[in-house]
Design a protein around this motif. Structure first.
Motif, PDB file in Angstrom:
ATOM      1  N   GLN A   1      -2.437 -11.120  21.056  1.00  0.00           N
ATOM      2  CA  GLN A   1      -2.965  -9.770  21.290  1.00  0.00           C
ATOM      3  C   GLN A   1      -4.448  -9.752  20.883  1.00  0.00           C
TER       4      GLN A   1
ATOM      5  N   ASP B   1       2.686  -6.254  14.945  1.00  0.00           N
ATOM      6  CA  ASP B   1       3.542  -5.723  16.008  1.00  0.00           C
ATOM      7  C   ASP B   1       3.587  -6.776  17.117  1.00  0.00           C
TER       8      ASP B   1
ATOM      9  N   ALA C   1       0.835  -1.205   0.000  1.00  0.00           N
ATOM     10  CA  ALA C   1       0.000   0.000   0.000  1.00  0.00           C
ATOM     11  C   ALA C   1       0.875   1.263   0.000  1.00  0.00           C
TER      12      ALA C   1
ATOM     13  N   VAL D   1      -5.572   3.617   6.549  1.00  0.00           N
ATOM     14  CA  VAL D   1      -6.622   3.986   5.586  1.00  0.00           C
ATOM     15  C   VAL D   1      -6.889   2.736   4.743  1.00  0.00           C
TER      16      VAL D   1
ATOM     17  N   LYS E   1      -0.257   2.453   6.734  1.00  0.00           N
ATOM     18  CA  LYS E   1      -1.148   3.595   6.448  1.00  0.00           C
ATOM     19  C   LYS E   1      -2.516   3.225   7.015  1.00  0.00           C
TER      20      LYS E   1
END
Ligand SMILES: Cc1cc2nc3c(=O)[nH]c(=O)nc-3n(C[C@H](O)[C@H](O)[C@H](O)COP(=O)(O)OP(=O)(O)OC[C@H]3O[C@@H](n4cnc5c(N)ncnc54)[C@H](O)[C@@H]3O)c2cc1C
Ligand code: SF4
Ligand code: SF4
Ligand code: SF4
Length: 374
Positions: free
Chosen positions: A327, A277, A107, A135, A133
């Protein structure tokens, strides 16, 4: 008349149906929340049903019982890791594919700061597709181009959200030995329309054209809790959590409706590997947590395990178990904000500057409620 979805939650906007339709009967139309949805032109449609066959929301995935491997990963080359959102696993994978003379899809911003998936060919172009990003990206034409590359026997790395990767897999119908799919741990994607309005807002405020927006800037050495953008050639930066757009995102007001019912918020995927992450690194492996980002990597397929062997020299890494990496977005979708409906109601009718002001009121109301509850 064929209908691709009955409720907004049933379309994640991956664009696979758009690419598969040989009659060009589908186009994407922006709704009043700023998201793209497919629309069928009944005059062109021949009712072949191919669009439904590739839809990741309608089709059950091919996730199977497999021996998954879990790793914490940091690119050894510091400038590679610092220029990425977490530990730099994606650029290391991309370099591997370039060494095979392959191409990479990720992206990037276009010249109007819209987020679009695009093809890149070498290290010099890699910067454009690095970094998160927040978005929803446009995938228009990407499945078709990837198929063409694979038919030319080229190596291809695709990185995107899990629903985009699944749409691509269904589009291709068969496995290709030279295709690597890396999907992300995914919080959900915000509205491209609201992003466009925010870009215009900042351009108006600072008087110039925006040319970059880094959602997770690490130059302050704070693990990417700063965002920075450039308008009219001048750079502005601040806390990620104080930025109005990022706050609307992280408080779950502007996510796509399908994200709140997403079936990909699990470790079970059909991609080759998943990257994210490494949340909780400070507890699992505090000695390597330097605050500059660690990637979580989940290997699903034998192909991913082969590639892992080929790139592991370029990484500092440790192996861990599923429980170390679980997570929230690997155990269930993000909940919608209770005030999302009110917020979107305002967005539909008011000028964007007023929407921003009203959001501040909603946010301070929430903060007050929290205080009262305490
Ligand atoms: C919308 C979104 C939500 C995320 N939510 C989480 C989360 O809840 N938990 C978590 O652990 N990780 C999440 N991630 C992933 C994380 O932010 C990093 O992208 C990931 O760890 C890869 O980092 P890296 O250092 O390996 O590579 P980087 O160099 O940072 O590469 C990022 C990769 O993501 C791709 N990408 C960037 N933006 C988009 C986009 N809008 N749509 C599709 N692909 C994109 C890029 O093309 C590139 O391939 C999210 C990413 C996105 C885009
Ligand atoms: S049914 Fe066939 S022709 Fe009609 S929109 Fe779907 S893919 Fe296109
Ligand atoms: S294929 Fe993707 S864009 Fe098309 S209807 Fe399904 S989820 Fe929506
Ligand atoms: S949360 Fe799910 S539906 Fe939303 S973008 Fe991510 S993978 Fe797609």
């Amino acid at each position: 008349m064929r209908k691709l979805y009955a409720k907004k939650e049933e379309c994640c906007g991956c664009g696979a149906c758009l690419d598969i339709c040989g009659k060009e009967a589908i186009r994407m139309v922006v709704d009043r929340e700023g998201f793209r949805y497919p629309k069928i032109d009944k005059n062109l449609c021949i009712d072949c049903g191919r669009c439904e066959e590739v839809c990741p929301v309608k089709k059950k995935g091919a996730e199977k019982e497999m021996h998954r491997q879990y790793f914490g990963v940091q690119a050894k080359e510091e400038k590679v890791r610092y220029a990425s959102s977490s530990g730099g696993m994606f650029p290391v994978l991309a370099e591997y594919v370039f060494r095979q003379q392959g191409v990479v899809y990720g992206a990037a911003y276009d010249k109007n700061m819209r987020v679009v998936h695009r093809e890149i060919h070498n290290r010099e172009e890699l910067d454009a597709v690095k970094r998160t990003k927040y978005v929803q990206s446009s995938m228009k034409g990407i499945c078709r181009r990837i198929e063409a590359r694979l038919k030319e026997e080229q190596w291809v790395l695709f990185c995107g959200t899990p629903c985009q990767a699944e749409g691509l897999r269904l589009y291709l119908k068969k496995p290709y030995p030279k295709l690597i799919t890396a999907d992300l741990v995914c919080y959900g994607v915000p509205s491209p329309g609201i992003w466009g309005d925010y870009v215009k807002h900042l351009e108006g405020k600072h008087g110039g054209k925006m040319t970059d927006f880094s959602f997770r800037d690490k130059r302050m050495r704070d693990s990417g809790h700063t965002c920075a953008y450039v308008v009219g050639g001048k750079e502005y930066s601040g806390s990620l959590y104080a930025d109005a757009y990022c706050r609307m995102y992280f408080t779950n007001h502007i996510l796509r409706p399908s994200c709140h019912q997403c079936r990909f918020c699990t470790v079970e995927r059909s991609s080759d590997l998943t990257i994210g992450d490494f949340w909780g690194i400070e507890k699992v492996k505090p000695e390597i947590d330097d605050g500059m980002g660690t990637s979580l990597v989940i290997l699903h397929t034998d192909k991913a395990k082969e590639i892992w062997k080929a790139v592991q020299e370029e990484l500092s890494w440790f192996e861990c178990g599923e429980k170390d990496v679980l997570q929230p977005r690997l155990s269930g979708p993000t909940e919608s904000a209770k005030s999302r409906g009110i917020f979107m109601g305002f967005y539909r009718v008011l000028p964007f500057s007023q929407v921003l002001r009203l959001y501040q009121v909603l946010a301070s109301g929430r903060a007050l409620l929290k205080k009262i509850k305490k």
